[in-house]
Design an enzyme around this catalytic site. Structure first.
Site, mmCIF file in Angstrom:
data_model
loop_
_atom_site.group_PDB
_atom_site.id
_atom_site.type_symbol
_atom_site.label_atom_id
_atom_site.label_comp_id
_atom_site.label_asym_id
_atom_site.label_seq_id
_atom_site.Cartn_x
_atom_site.Cartn_y
_atom_site.Cartn_z
ATOM 1 N N ASP A 92 0.806 -0.621 -0.331
ATOM 2 C CA ASP A 92 -0.048 -0.157 -0.009
ATOM 3 C C ASP A 92 1.199 1.167 -0.114
ATOM 4 O O ASP A 92 2.133 1.187 0.540
ATOM 5 C CB ASP A 92 -0.644 -0.182 0.591
ATOM 6 C CG ASP A 92 -1.894 1.492 1.472
ATOM 7 O OD1 ASP A 92 -1.870 1.388 0.186
ATOM 8 O OD2 ASP A 92 -2.388 1.348 2.800
ATOM 9 N N SER A 93 0.592 2.523 -0.686
ATOM 10 C CA SER A 93 1.250 3.079 -1.332
ATOM 11 C C SER A 93 1.523 3.771 0.305
ATOM 12 O O SER A 93 2.205 5.105 0.965
ATOM 13 C CB SER A 93 0.235 4.374 -1.361
ATOM 14 O OG SER A 93 -0.655 4.798 -1.336
ATOM 15 N N GLY A 94 0.940 3.979 1.447
ATOM 16 C CA GLY A 94 0.992 4.234 3.230
ATOM 17 C C GLY A 94 -0.548 5.814 3.441
ATOM 18 O O GLY A 94 -0.560 6.366 3.817
ATOM 19 N N ASP A 146 -2.190 8.188 -2.759
ATOM 20 C CA ASP A 146 -4.285 8.538 -2.654
ATOM 21 C C ASP A 146 -4.874 9.479 -1.159
ATOM 22 O O ASP A 146 -3.923 9.304 -0.204
ATOM 23 C CB ASP A 146 -5.068 7.561 -3.122
ATOM 24 C CG ASP A 146 -5.288 6.433 -1.544
ATOM 25 O OD1 ASP A 146 -4.313 6.193 -1.421
ATOM 26 O OD2 ASP A 146 -6.381 6.020 -1.904
ATOM 27 N N ASP A 271 -7.399 -7.643 1.208
ATOM 28 C CA ASP A 271 -6.696 -7.166 2.339
ATOM 29 C C ASP A 271 -7.488 -7.312 3.167
ATOM 30 O O ASP A 271 -8.040 -6.355 3.314
ATOM 31 C CB ASP A 271 -5.260 -6.692 2.536
ATOM 32 C CG ASP A 271 -5.716 -5.729 2.220
ATOM 33 O OD1 ASP A 271 -5.078 -4.801 3.776
ATOM 34 O OD2 ASP A 271 -6.674 -5.331 1.518
ATOM 35 N N HIS A 340 -4.756 -20.327 12.103
ATOM 36 C CA HIS A 340 -6.129 -19.866 12.224
ATOM 37 C C HIS A 340 -7.326 -19.754 11.245
ATOM 38 O O HIS A 340 -7.657 -19.973 10.568
ATOM 39 C CB HIS A 340 -6.425 -20.559 13.465
ATOM 40 C CG HIS A 340 -8.715 -20.930 13.007
ATOM 41 N ND1 HIS A 340 -9.283 -21.914 12.748
ATOM 42 C CD2 HIS A 340 -8.801 -20.168 12.993
ATOM 43 C CE1 HIS A 340 -10.115 -22.087 12.206
ATOM 44 N NE2 HIS A 340 -10.183 -20.448 12.730
#
Length: 376
Positions: A92-94, A146, A271, A340
């Site tokens: 991710d760009s952060g 973004d 994710d 798990h």
């Protein structure tokens, strides 16, 4: 990076695909465990590969930029070598972390200035240096910088935010196209579709991003405070107009039910920190429903964690034992629960793929959702 669309469900928008990267193949739909700072918290890489069967994991640009820092990562030869992971990585760009973690931040057309949540030091992400940063980290798939618009933003704020995101996107792509990977393998670039809960803004974002013709597209700014039905509504707006021959990544989502509902609307990649974060707090997702392992009802339940599960921990440890570990404050409890939950999420998308191939995904999804969402 190459994407192959292998098939579709007969009664929904669910898709079966395959992504090829220089670090390996990713079967879609896929769930990607989150390894924010260079590790999936509390889980061995051996278990991620052999038991959980993760095909790709995430790293986060904001966190890795602050610690261990770009000098360390570059000297190590990139994140793959630094963390000893030889399968694909996405970063991710952060942007989301800047907006959610930084106590002081300022957005301008140039970029976003922020203070580190670690020591208060001042930093700036511009579209250009953010791409450079992700080149140094070396993920196989990198994201555009973004602004993650709040889910309850009004139309005018969301419109202004999208305009800023689109301006940054064009600069990100220019920088990406004029630079090269650093470690001898290719990198792919995904724009992020923003627009809050406003269909006209989401459609404008898709039109703008699709014209830039990148390897895949991420859908951001959902599961950030808006009602769940609004999230599904936005997916129904966005997915039909995204390029069919490119993968679609819904960022930061979500529960097992969210994932199956999003798959049915045409999403390929997911994710979320939920499997590990909730696991460390005692919540298990199973094929029979959701369990709070601190509940006294499990104190003398010596049955397997999840009889239908695929992980070795499902059949090696009992509910009573795991409950005991949580009550005793043992770190091992969080590790078992995290492994798990991740194995369950990966099994969920594998099973979804099987039913898409069989053409009965929608029927299967509707049959399993009542069990998956019930509290045991």
């Amino acid at each position: 990076m190459k994407f192959h669309l292998l098939g579709k469900d007969a009664a929904s928008q669910a898709r079966r695909g395959r992504i090829e990267t220089d670090h390996g193949v990713i079967e879609t739909p896929i769930f990607m465990p989150v390894g924010t700072v260079g590790s999936v918290k509390g889980v061995y890489h051996r278990d991620l590969k052999e038991d959980i069967k993760a095909e790709i994991i995430l790293g986060n640009t904001y966190h890795l930029y602050l610690r261990p820092g770009l000098d360390t990562l570059r000297k190590a030869g990139g994140l793959h070598r630094f963390e000893s992971w030889d399968r694909p990585i996405l970063t991710d760009s952060g942007g989301f972390q800047v907006f959610s973690l930084s106590p002081i931040r300022k957005l301008t057309p140039e970029g976003c200035t922020f203070r580190s949540h670690i020591d208060g030091s001042k930093h700036i992400f511009t579209p250009e240096n953010n791409v450079d940063t992700q080149r140094i980290i070396g993920a196989d798939i990198i994201m555009a910088l973004d602004e993650c618009c709040p889910g309850d933003a009004d139309f005018q704020y969301a419109k202004k935010s999208l305009k800023l995101t689109q301006s940054w996107l064009e600069r990100c792509i220019k920088r990406f196209d004029e630079t090269e990977p650093l470690y001898g393998y290719s990198q792919a670039f995904f724009p992020i579709i923003q627009g809050c809960v406003y269909p006209e803004l989401r459609l404008a974002a898709v039109e703008h991003a699709a014209a830039l013709d990148r390897e895949g597209y991420a859908i951001g700014g959902l599961a950030v405070g808006e009602p769940t039905d609004k999230m599904y509504e936005m997916l129904e707006v966005v997915c039909p107009v995204l390029p069919e021959n490119k993968p679609r990544y819904l960022m930061g989502v979500g529960t097992p039910a969210n994932i199956l509902e999003a798959i049915s609307r045409g999403v390929d990649m997911f994710d979320c920190v939920m499997p590990t974060r909730n696991g460390r707090n005692g919540m298990l997702f199973t094929w029979n429903g959701i369990m709070n392992m601190r509940n006294a009802k499990w104190a003398q339940d010596y049955s397997e964690l999840d009889p239908a599960g695929t992980s070795f921990v499902d059949h090696q440890y009992s509910k009573a034992y795991l409950r005991h570990l949580f009550i005793a404050g043992e770190q091992f409890a969080g590790q078992i629960a995290s492994e798990h939950n991740l194995a369950f999420y990966l099994d969920l998308v594998r099973t979804a793929r099987t039913h898409i191939e069989a053409g009965d995904f929608l029927q299967w999804k509707n049959s399993v959702l009542p069990k998956l969402t019930q509290r045991l």
